[in-house]
Design an enzyme around this catalytic site. Structure first.
Site, short mmCIF file in Angstrom:
data_model
loop_
_atom_site.label_atom_id
_atom_site.label_comp_id
_atom_site.label_asym_id
_atom_site.label_seq_id
_atom_site.Cartn_x
_atom_site.Cartn_y
_atom_site.Cartn_z
N GLU A 420 72.29 16.92 16.57
CA GLU A 420 72.54 15.92 17.61
C GLU A 420 71.97 14.56 17.23
O GLU A 420 71.39 13.85 18.06
CB GLU A 420 71.97 16.39 18.96
CG GLU A 420 72.63 17.67 19.45
CD GLU A 420 72.11 18.16 20.79
OE1 GLU A 420 71.17 17.55 21.32
OE2 GLU A 420 72.65 19.16 21.32
N GLU A 496 75.56 25.28 18.94
CA GLU A 496 74.59 25.42 20.03
C GLU A 496 75.38 25.61 21.31
O GLU A 496 76.26 24.79 21.62
CB GLU A 496 73.69 24.18 20.12
CG GLU A 496 72.44 24.37 20.95
CD GLU A 496 71.46 23.21 20.76
OE1 GLU A 496 71.17 22.89 19.58
OE2 GLU A 496 71.03 22.63 21.76
#
Length: 825
Positions: A420, A496
Site C-alpha cells: 500500500e 490482503e
C-alpha cells in the site's frame, strides 16, 4: 523484460548451531544470547570498554524492552500503548574461544529494533536503521586474542514510527561465527534446481568463498547431498585457488536421482553439506536443508507447485507474538503456524517486513508457502518517523540483504517490494517500482516480484502494476474481473483481504452493522469492519468467479498488538495517537485472538479451506433473561448439509450452497444490499436453555458433530497445556489454556474471574493474556482475568530438567482450583 511463467526451486540455508557455552570450532555459529547487560535510557560513553555497567540489568536475548510495559495512554494505542520508543543500550563482555585464534570472527544480528549502532572494543562498526533486517559485521580486526572484548549496541526507536506495535531492543537472535580464513561468505550461497523430473533433479550450487588471510591458499570445495535418512545421494568436489585477501564465486551442479519433492502436504527436506578441505583436513563446514520443488505462474490459470494447480489460502502475519511481544521464540512461532495450518492456511505473507529466520525455517519444515515482504513504505511517509526517512539511502542494501539471506528457503515463492505504498497515487510512482523490481530480479530470477496495492486503478494507470510479475490488490474483490479483462496479461493475487473485525465470545443483538459498540468489543457474527472491509464470504465468492486469481491472504491470521480498528478514533488515513477509546490497544482483525484462541471466523475459514469433515455452531447458549426470544444460530461446515437440534428436537436441515444466509454488507463500491451467503447456514431459534447440537452429513451419513450446553454457575478451573513435556533450555514454552467451568465441565461463557498463577520447579511464568483488546493487565503479571470464560498462561522452562508444577486459583470469587505438572527434559 516482463514474463508470465516462472520456474524455480531452491533450498534453505541453515548453519549448524552448537549449544550455548560449547567451544566453537571452525565453520560453526555460536548462539550469542546470554550474558548481555541492558539499560533503558541515555548512557554517555557506554560504547567505551571502560564504561561502568555494573548497575545495568543482566538478561538473555532475544529481548523486547517495551513488552514489559506499563500500558499507558501516554503511549500510542496504534502502536500497542506500550513504551517502545526512546534509547536503549546493550553491552556484552566475552573472551574469544581458543579455537578462534587466527580465524575470521563475525557477529550476526537477526534483527534489532530500531536504528542500531554497534561498537566493538570502542570502535564503531556501523549502523542499520531498519529494525526488521538482519545484518552482520566482521569483528576480526578489532578483537583481543586474550582478555575481555566488549560489544555495545545502541538502539533508538522513535515515536510515531510504526503503524503497529514494533517492539524494541535486540528482539531477534544474535550469533558469533568462527571461521577459517578461507570460508563461505555469509549469505553468499544460492541453491537452485533448474530442472526437475521424476528421474532426476538438477541441483545448482553457487557460492562465494572468501580468503581473509594475507597469503594464498589452495583448497578443495566439497559438496554432498544427503536424503532425509542421511544417505548420500550425490557428491562433487573441485579444487579452488584463493589469492590473498580475495573472494571469488564458484558453482557446481549435482544430480539427485528419483527426487522426493517438497510440497505443502509432504515438505521433504534433503541436506546439503558444503565443506572446504585444505591439506587433507576439513577446515570449514556448512549444512543446508534442500527442498526440491518447482513453481510456475501462468496467465489465465494461476500458481502451480510441482506442476499442480495450487490456490493460495493465505494469512498475513505481523511479527509480534502477542503477550511475548516482538522477542522471537521458536516454539511460539511454531505454535502460531500450527494454528494457521489447522485453519487450512497453506501460505503466509510476512506483512509488512522481512521475517525472522525461525519463521522461514519452520515454514520450510511445515510445508507453508511464503510471500516475503520488504517494505511498508518507500520515499513517501505513512507516519512521521517511518522507514521513509532511510529509504533512499538504504533500500538497495536492505532489499539485497533480505533476498540473499532468505532466497534458499523452499517455502519462499514470491518477493513483495511494498505494501500500500503511497507512490501508487503519483504519476511518477513507477520509478521506484522499477528500481526495486530490478534489484529483486538481479538477486533472484526464480521467483516473481509482487506488491500489494490498495488503489488498483492508479497503480495501473501510473505504471506500477506493470513492473510486477504478480499484481497484488488489497480489498478489491469486486474488481478482479474488470482488471483481468482490461489487462489480459496480468497475474493477480488477492494480497490482503476481508479485514473483518470481531471479539472472541462476544455476540450483539440484533445482528446489525455499526461502527463501534459501547462495550468496545465487536460482535462475532462477523459483519463489522472499517470502510474498506467486508466479510470473508465476499472474497470466497469473488475467487470462485475468478479462478485465475492465485489466492488470497486474509488480514490477519492472528490478532496483533496495536492498530485497534474500529476503535481509537483514527484510521489508516490519519496519523497521531489512536487513544480515543483507551484502553483498547490491540487488533480485532483476525480469526484467532491475541493469545491463540480461535474465534468463530476461524471455523468459517476452516469450512472452506479443509477437507476433513467439520461442523461449527454459534453463538454460545447462555442467554438467561432471553427465554423465548429468537437467537440467530449460525453453522459453518465443509459437509453437504447440517441438522440443528435443541434439547434433542430437530430444528431442520440446511443444505450448504442451497440454503443461503443474508449477511449485512457495506463497503467501498458495494451496491448490492445484503449478501446472500452460501457459506453460512442459519436458523432463528427461540431461546431455551439446554443442549444445542449440530450434525454434519455427507452422502446422508453423519460425518461431524458439535455440541454446546448451557452452563451452570461457575464452579471450577481447568488447565490444558498444549504440551506437557518441554525442553529444559531456558527458552521452550508451554501454552496453558485456563477455563472457567461449571460442575459438569461446560465452559462458562460470561465468566470474568481474576485468576492467580503459581509456578514452581523447573519453570517460570513467561507471560499471561486473555485475548481482550482492552485488557491492560501487564503481560508479565502472575494473574489474569478470564475473558468470556478463558485466559492463557505461558510457562517457560529453566535450564535444568525436572517437574514444573502449575497451580491456578480464583482470587475474587470462589472456584475449585486447578493443578497440573509439566516436565522439563
Amino acid at each position: 523484460m516482463r514474463y508470465h511463467t516462472l520456474v524455480g526451486s531452491v533450498c534453505l540455508l541453515l548453519l549448524f548451531y552448537p549449544s550455548l557455552g560449547q567451544e566453537a570450532t571452525t565453520g560453526e555459529k555460536i548462539r550469542f544470547n546470554k550474558g548481555w547487560k541492558f539499560h533503558k535510557g541515555e548512557a554517555e560513553g557506554a560504547e567505551r570498554p571502560s564504561f561502568d555497567d555494573s548497575g545495568w540489568r543482566e538478561l538473555a536475548l532475544p529481548h523486547d524492552w517495551a513488552i514489559e510495559g506499563p500500558f499507558s495512554r501516554e503511549y500510542n494505542a496504534r502502536a500497542g500503548g506500550l513504551p517502545f520508543h526512546g534509547t536503549g543500550w546493550y553491552r556484552k563482555s566475552f573472551t574469544l574461544p581458543t579455537a578462534s585464534k587466527g580465524k575470521h570472527v563475525e557477529i550476526t544480528f537477526d534483527g534489532a529494533m530500531y536504528n542500531a549502532h554497534v561498537w566493538i572494543n570502542g570502535t564503531f562498526l556501523g549502523n542499520r536503521p531498519f529494525g526488521y533486517i538482519g545484518f552482520h559485521f566482521d569483528l576480526t580486526p578489532y578483537l583481543k586474542a586474550e582478555g575481555e572484548n566488549i560489544i555495545a549496541v545502541r538502539l533508538q526507536p522513535e515515536d510515531l514510527s510504526s503503524r503497529w506495535y514494533p517492539g524494541a531492543g535486540i528482539y531477534r537472535n544474535v550469533w558469533l561465527s568462527v571461521n577459517d580464513p578461507v570460508h563461505f561468505k555469509t549469505w553468499g550461497t544460492f541453491v537452485t534446481t533448474p530442472e526437475v523430473t521424476k528421474r532426476n533433479a538438477t541441483v545448482q550450487v553457487e557460492t562465494e568463498i572468501e580468503n581473509t588471510a594475507t597469503s594464498a591458499s589452495s583448497v578443495r570445495w566439497i559438496t554432498t547431498i544427503m536424503d532425509h535418512e542421511g544417505k548420500v545421494v550425490a557428491e562433487k568436489s573441485m579444487p579452488v585457488s584463493m589469492s590473498p585477501s580475495a573472494s571469488l564465486k564458484k558453482s557446481t551442479t549435482l544430480k539427485v536421482p528419483r527426487p522426493t519433492l517438497w510440497d505443502t502436504e509432504n515438505p521433504y527436506l534433503y541436506t546439503i553439506l558444503l565443506q572446504i578441505e585444505r591439506d587433507g583436513k576439513i577446515v570449514e563446514n556448512q549444512t543446508e536443508p534442500l527442498g526440491i520443488r518447482t513453481i510456475r505462474y501462468e496467465v489465465g490459470k494461476g500458481f502451480f507447485l510441482n506442476g499442480k494447480l495450487t490456490r493460495m489460502k493465505g494469512a498475513c502475519l505481523h511479527h509480534d507474538l502477542g503477550p511475548l511481544g516482538a522477542a522471537v521464540n521458536r516454539r511460539a512461532t511454531e505454535r502460531q503456524l500450527e494454528i494457521m495450518k489447522s485453519m487450512g492456511v497453506n501460505a503466509i505473507r510476512t506483512s509488512h517486513n522481512p521475517p525472522s529466520p525461525e519463521q522461514l525455517e519452520l515454514c520450510d519444515k511445515m510445508g507453508l508457502l511464503v510471500q516475503v515482504e520488504a517494505f511498508d513504505c518507500w520515499e513517501m511517509a505513512k507516519v512521521p518517523n517511518g522507514y521513509n526517512k532511510y529509504f533512499v539511502e538504504w533500500h538497495e542494501r536492505d532489499l539485497r540483504d533480505m533476498i540473499r539471506r532468505d532466497r534458499n528457503h523452499p517455502s519462499v515463492v514470491m518477493w513483495s517490494i511494498g505494501n500500500e505504498i503511497l507512490e501508487q497515487w503519483q504519476k511518477d510512482g513507477a520509478k521506484w517500482a522499477k528500481v526495486l523490481s530490478g534489484i529483486v530480479r538481479d538477486e533472484d530470477s526464480t521467483r516473481p516480484v509482487t506488491a500489494g496495492f490498495n488503489s488498483g486503478d492508479p497503480a495501473i494507470d501510473h505504471g506500477l502494476a506493470q513492473t510486477l510479475d504478480v499484481v497484488g490488490f488489497n480489498y478489491k474483490p469486486l474488481e478482479y474481473s474488470k482488471w483481468l479483462k482490461e489487462n489480459p496479461d496480468f497475474i493477480i493475487l488477492a494480497s490482503e483481504t476481508s479485514s473483518c473485525t470481531s471479539t472472541r465470545g462476544a455476540y450483539h443483538f440484533p445482528i446489525e452493522k455499526y461502527k463501534t459498540h459501547p462495550s468496545r468489543q465487536v460482535t462475532s457474527y462477523d459483519i463489522i469492519g472499517p470502510g474498506w472491509a467486508y466479510p470473508p464470504d465476499i472474497e470466497f465468492d469473488a475467487l470462485e468467479k475468478n479462478p485465475s486469481v492465485i489466492g488470497e491472504f486474509i488480514w490477519t491470521g492472528q490478532d496483533y498488538l496495536g492498530e485497534p480498528t474500529p476503535y481509537g478514533g483514527r484510521d489508516n488515513s490519519t496519523n497521531g495517537y489512536w487513544n480515543d477509546d483507551w484502553p483498547v490497544h490491540s487488533s480485532y482483525f483476525a480469526p484467532v485472538d491475541l493469545v491463540g484462541f480461535p474465534k468463530d471466523r476461524y471455523y468459517l475459514y476452516q469450512s472452506q479451506w479443509t477437507r476433513e469433515p467439520m461442523v461449527h455452531v454459534l453463538p454460545h447458549w447462555n442467554w438467561a433473561g432471553r427465554e423465548g426470544e429468537s437467537i440467530p444460530v449460525y453453522s459453518f461446515t465443509n459437509c453437504e448439509e447440517v441438522e440443528l437440534f435443541l434439547n434433542g428436537k430437530s430444528l431442520g436441515k440446511r443444505v450448504k450452497g442451497v440454503d443461503k444466509t443474508p449477511i449485512k454488507v457495506d463497503f467501498a463500491k458495494w451496491e448490492g444490499g445484503d449478501f446472500m451467503s452460501k457459506y453460512r447456514l442459519r436458523w432463528d431459534v427461540p431461546y431455551a436453555p439446554g443442549e444445542l447440537k449440530v450434525i454434519g452429513y455427507i452422502d446422508g451419513q453423519k460425518a461431524a458433530e458439535k455440541v454446546i450446553n448451557t452452563a451452570g454457575e461457575p464452579y471450577q478451573l481447568r488447565l490444558t497445556p498444549d504440551r506437557k513435556a518441554i525442553k529444559a533450555d531456558d527458552e521452550d514454552i508451554s501454552y496453558i489454556a485456563v477455563e472457567v467451568l461449571d460442575k459438569d465441565g461446560n465452559l462458562c461463557p460470561w465468566a470474568d474471574h481474576r485468576i492467580r498463577f503459581f509456578v514452581e520447579g523447573q519453570g517460570e511464568i513467561a507471560a499471561v493474556g486473555n485475548g481482550d483488546p482492552s485488557n491492560i493487565t501487564p503481560f508479565t503479571a502472575d494473574y489474569q482475568r478470564a475473558f468470556y470464560g478463558k485466559c492463557m498462561l505461558i510457562v517457560r522452562s529453566k535450564s535444568s530438567a525436572g517437574e514444573i508444577r502449575v497451580k491456578a486459583i480464583s482470587t475474587d470469587r470462589p472456584l475449585k482450583e486447578a493443578e497440573i505438572t509439566l516436565q522439563a527434559e
